[in-house]
Design a protein around this motif. Structure first.
Motif, mmCIF file in Angstrom:
data_model
loop_
_atom_site.group_PDB
_atom_site.id
_atom_site.type_symbol
_atom_site.label_atom_id
_atom_site.label_comp_id
_atom_site.label_asym_id
_atom_site.label_seq_id
_atom_site.Cartn_x
_atom_site.Cartn_y
_atom_site.Cartn_z
ATOM 1 N N ASN A 105 6.084 11.483 -1.305
ATOM 2 C CA ASN A 105 4.834 10.921 -1.696
ATOM 3 C C ASN A 105 5.232 9.039 -2.007
ATOM 4 O O ASN A 105 4.281 8.651 -1.188
ATOM 5 N N GLY A 139 -7.621 7.785 0.466
ATOM 6 C CA GLY A 139 -6.724 8.585 -0.179
ATOM 7 C C GLY A 139 -7.482 8.486 -1.970
ATOM 8 O O GLY A 139 -8.714 8.342 -1.573
ATOM 9 N N SER A 165 6.935 -3.493 0.555
ATOM 10 C CA SER A 165 6.410 -3.423 -1.262
ATOM 11 C C SER A 165 7.938 -2.409 -1.350
ATOM 12 O O SER A 165 8.072 -2.320 -0.169
ATOM 13 N N PHE A 168 8.351 0.259 -4.178
ATOM 14 C CA PHE A 168 8.562 0.660 -5.445
ATOM 15 C C PHE A 168 9.794 2.043 -5.351
ATOM 16 O O PHE A 168 10.893 2.016 -5.135
ATOM 17 N N VAL A 212 -6.759 -1.560 1.735
ATOM 18 C CA VAL A 212 -6.422 -0.322 2.234
ATOM 19 C C VAL A 212 -7.793 0.152 3.290
ATOM 20 O O VAL A 212 -8.195 -0.243 2.182
ATOM 21 N N ASN A 257 3.492 7.094 1.577
ATOM 22 C CA ASN A 257 3.017 6.104 1.227
ATOM 23 C C ASN A 257 3.369 4.647 1.763
ATOM 24 O O ASN A 257 2.333 3.845 2.714
ATOM 25 N N GLY A 301 -5.840 7.958 -5.241
ATOM 26 C CA GLY A 301 -5.615 7.139 -6.473
ATOM 27 C C GLY A 301 -4.555 7.848 -6.696
ATOM 28 O O GLY A 301 -4.841 7.060 -7.801
ATOM 29 N N LEU A 302 -4.986 8.752 -6.480
ATOM 30 C CA LEU A 302 -4.286 9.322 -8.525
ATOM 31 C C LEU A 302 -2.571 9.409 -8.114
ATOM 32 O O LEU A 302 -1.623 10.166 -8.663
ATOM 33 N N GLY A 303 -1.912 9.756 -6.603
ATOM 34 C CA GLY A 303 -0.432 9.930 -5.645
ATOM 35 C C GLY A 303 0.449 8.551 -7.309
ATOM 36 O O GLY A 303 0.848 9.232 -7.302
ATOM 37 N N LEU A 304 0.020 7.624 -7.145
ATOM 38 C CA LEU A 304 1.407 6.727 -7.762
ATOM 39 C C LEU A 304 0.437 7.241 -9.178
ATOM 40 O O LEU A 304 2.422 6.913 -9.951
ATOM 41 N N SER A 305 0.085 7.424 -9.797
ATOM 42 C CA SER A 305 -0.132 7.964 -11.100
ATOM 43 C C SER A 305 0.142 8.957 -11.630
ATOM 44 O O SER A 305 0.817 9.207 -13.202
ATOM 45 N N PHE A 314 -6.847 4.327 -8.708
ATOM 46 C CA PHE A 314 -6.909 2.969 -8.375
ATOM 47 C C PHE A 314 -6.624 2.873 -6.713
ATOM 48 O O PHE A 314 -4.832 3.227 -6.509
ATOM 49 N N ARG A 315 -6.936 1.924 -5.969
ATOM 50 C CA ARG A 315 -6.650 1.898 -4.903
ATOM 51 C C ARG A 315 -6.287 0.456 -4.900
ATOM 52 O O ARG A 315 -8.004 -0.333 -4.899
ATOM 53 N N ALA A 316 -5.724 -0.328 -3.697
ATOM 54 C CA ALA A 316 -5.782 -1.238 -3.438
ATOM 55 C C ALA A 316 -7.161 -1.747 -2.945
ATOM 56 O O ALA A 316 -7.037 -1.027 -1.884
ATOM 57 N N TYR A 365 0.962 3.395 4.656
ATOM 58 C CA TYR A 365 0.056 1.141 4.416
ATOM 59 C C TYR A 365 1.620 0.629 5.384
ATOM 60 O O TYR A 365 1.342 -0.597 4.772
HETATM 61 P P1 ADP Z 1 -3.288 6.912 -2.535
HETATM 62 O O1 ADP Z 1 -2.240 6.366 -1.147
HETATM 63 O O2 ADP Z 1 -4.019 8.281 -2.358
HETATM 64 O O3 ADP Z 1 -4.566 5.549 -1.939
HETATM 65 P P2 ADP Z 1 -1.791 5.769 -4.792
HETATM 66 O O4 ADP Z 1 -1.856 6.326 -5.966
HETATM 67 O O5 ADP Z 1 -0.457 7.269 -3.406
HETATM 68 O O6 ADP Z 1 -3.333 7.057 -3.777
HETATM 69 O O7 ADP Z 1 -1.888 4.950 -4.382
HETATM 70 C C1 ADP Z 1 -2.934 3.700 -5.162
HETATM 71 C C2 ADP Z 1 -2.573 3.002 -4.069
HETATM 72 O O8 ADP Z 1 -1.817 2.139 -3.807
HETATM 73 C C3 ADP Z 1 -2.922 2.974 -2.637
HETATM 74 O O9 ADP Z 1 -4.465 2.931 -2.201
HETATM 75 C C4 ADP Z 1 -2.442 1.258 -1.906
HETATM 76 O O10 ADP Z 1 -3.636 0.818 -2.433
HETATM 77 C C5 ADP Z 1 -1.340 1.110 -3.224
HETATM 78 N N1 ADP Z 1 -0.295 1.391 -2.291
HETATM 79 C C6 ADP Z 1 0.915 2.546 -2.908
HETATM 80 N N2 ADP Z 1 1.834 2.371 -1.762
HETATM 81 C C7 ADP Z 1 2.056 1.494 -1.117
HETATM 82 C C8 ADP Z 1 2.967 0.756 -0.110
HETATM 83 N N3 ADP Z 1 3.951 1.658 0.336
HETATM 84 N N4 ADP Z 1 2.265 -0.453 0.224
HETATM 85 C C9 ADP Z 1 0.577 -0.487 -0.100
HETATM 86 N N5 ADP Z 1 -0.069 -0.724 -1.010
HETATM 87 C C10 ADP Z 1 0.913 0.700 -1.134
#
Ligand code: ADP
Length: 485
Positions: free
Chosen positions: A375, A433, A465, A467, A429, A379, A435-439, A424-426, A383
């Motif tokens: 994930n 997507g 970024s 992580f 972007v 990501n 918005g559940l992957g990171l949670s 949440f999605r920034a 991105y």
């Molecule tokens: P998804 O990728 O399906 O939208 P995620 O939960 O994986 O959901 O990510 C949430 C949000 O975090 C993304 O929509 C994006 O805005 C931001 N994000 C995650 N990883 C990155 C990254 N490597 N660079 C920039 N923004 C990121």
């Protein structure tokens, strides 16, 4: 009714001293310290009187009295020390009893001391007043009056017995005339002044102490009330949290059922679409192909969302713990990258690995950690327009640190605190997507006892970024120190 929470707090507080007990503790300690000062004072006064003012009287009884004072003072000191250490209940009563006994002993000792140092001739006879003031601070007026009566009785008896020649009188030669103790005018005047000073000072000091004690009681009551209210609030908050937890569990199980029920028909529809796209159900036009293509993509997205939704209750109910075994994080990373290299290549993104060879093994769920790395790296690829995605592993004391750094679009600073929230999605972007992957990633890492965080721009750079997450090393795991090259 006392709730379990309140009961726990009250039990805890049984060993805690209330302000009244604390004040009494200080009082008894002061009493003990004053005792030592008094002994020193008596010795100095005796020496000054004999050698300084050339007053002649026998010092031996004075030393004997001082020894006696030192003994009972030491006993009091030890008792006070024991009181401090132990949780004797009721403490207030015990301290008052110790204090009263000490004062009675002081009065008796002072009487004997006065007898051996001039009786009514000795101006230190007024020191009886000091004891009454000391007693008034902590003891009830009734007790202090009783002690005052006792002090007066002792003085009058002493002076009377000397006056009538029942016991011998010690004259302070060089300080007072030898017959002073038999002069009725002087004797009565001294006794009247002493009695009045004792009574007045006792009355004043006990009145003042009463007011202060009442105030202190009010403070204690206020404190109790506040504590009671706070405990009630805490109890309510705990109940609210339990209710929320119950609602959350119900919601999770609802999601789980709904997602499960949606998955089967969607998979079937996707199967039919693939059959149609493969031309097995007859010829299709180009326009129909496009529409079917778009439909399968949408269904794939929906199936991804469903599988994410199904993941949440599985992780929250502790399924990861059951899957944990000894695994190599290096292997997990390798497996994750195998599936992602092609996607990165298609976008012209370079994937760099910074993985030391001898990393210790960890305890974890291989499939779940693979999901996490996949994930984060996918990501990073999604991105990032161009550049590199670096995955680094470092061994630190107690944990392994994993860092996924990219040179991509980054995360707006004001949105960073919300990045790990569900759905949440920034704002920067465009790609689709859930918005559940990171949670989900965060839940997995926390279920492993680790921590995850994001930094943007990536440290040491002005873009992209990073992580990072930690996975704890099992206790007793070798912590290798890399030798400096
Ligand atoms: P998804 O990728 O399906 O939208 P995620 O939960 O994986 O959901 O990510 C949430 C949000 O975090 C993304 O929509 C994006 O805005 C931001 N994000 C995650 N990883 C990155 C990254 N490597 N660079 C920039 N923004 C990121």
């Amino acid at each position: 009714m006392v709730t379990p929470n309140e009961a726990a707090i009250l039990k805890e507080r049984e060993h805690e001293r209330n302000p009244q007990e604390a004040a009494l503790m200080i009082w008894i300690k002061v009493l003990s310290t004053t005792g030592w000062t008094a002994i020193l004072g008596v010795l100095i006064a005796t020496l000054v009187a004999i050698y300084g003012f050339k007053i002649s009287f026998s010092a031996t009884p004075v030393y004997a009295i001082c020894t006696f004072m030192a003994i009972y003072n030491l006993l009091l000191f030890l008792h006070v020390h024991r009181l401090e250490e132990s949780h004797i209940q009721p403490l207030e009563r015990t301290i008052r009893i110790y204090g009263s006994i000490h004062i009675v002993l002081d009065l008796a000792t002072l009487t004997v001391l006065i007898h051996y140092t001039g009786g009514i001739e000795n101006p230190f006879i007024f020191y009886f007043v000091l004891h009454m003031i000391g007693a008034s601070i902590a003891l009830e007026r009734r007790v202090v009056l009783y002690l005052a009566g006792m002090a007066l009785f002792m003085v009058v008896t002493l002076v009377g017995l000397e006056y009538f020649g029942v016991i011998p009188h010690v004259n302070l030669q060089g300080f007072a005339p030898p017959t002073l103790y038999r002069e009725p005018g002087y004797v009565i005047a001294v006794l009247v002044v002493l009695a009045s000073v004792i009574i007045i000072s006792t009355y004043m000091a006990t009145s003042l102490a009463r007011v202060l004690r009442r105030r202190q009681q009010q403070v204690i009551e206020l404190r109790e009330r506040l504590l009671h209210e706070r405990t009630g609030q805490l109890e309510q908050a705990t109940q609210a949290i339990a209710k929320l937890e119950e609602e959350k569990n119900r919601f999770l199980s609802f999601i789980s059922i709904a997602a499960h029920d949606l998955k089967a028909p969607l998979t079937a529809i996707q199967g039919y679409l693939w059959v149609m796209l493969g031309g097995f159900s007859g010829e299709i036009t180009e326009k129909q192909r496009n529409m079917l293509d778009r439909s399968t993509k949408r269904i794939t997205e929906l199936l991804n969302l469903i599988s994410d939704l199904l993941d949440i209750p599985r992780i929250e109910t502790g399924q990861i713990i059951e899957e944990m075994k000894d695994i190599s994080l290096r292997e997990v990373v390798r497996k994750s990258l195998t599936d992602l290299r092609d996607t990165a290549k298609e976008k012209g993104i370079q994937i760099k690995e910074e993985i030391p060879p001898n990393l210790p093994r960890i305890r974890g769920s291989g499939t779940r950690l693979q999901q996490v790395i996949t994930n984060l790296v996918s990501n990073a690829i999604s991105y990032t327009q161009e550049g590199t995605v670096t995955i680094g592993l470092t061994e630190n004391p107690g944990h392994i640190l994993v860092e996924v750094t990219d040179t991509g679009i980054g995360i707006p600073p004001e949105e960073q605190p919300r990045i790990f929230e569900d759905f949440f999605r920034a704002s920067n972007v465009e790609a689709r997507g859930t918005g559940l992957g990171l949670s989900i990633t965060k839940r997995i890492i926390e279920a492993h006892g680790g921590r995850i965080w994001a930094e943007s721009p990536a440290p040491g750079s002005e873009e992209g970024s990073r992580f990072s997450f930690t996975i704890p090393l099992p206790p007793g795991s070798r912590t290798k120190r890399r030798r400096k090259q």
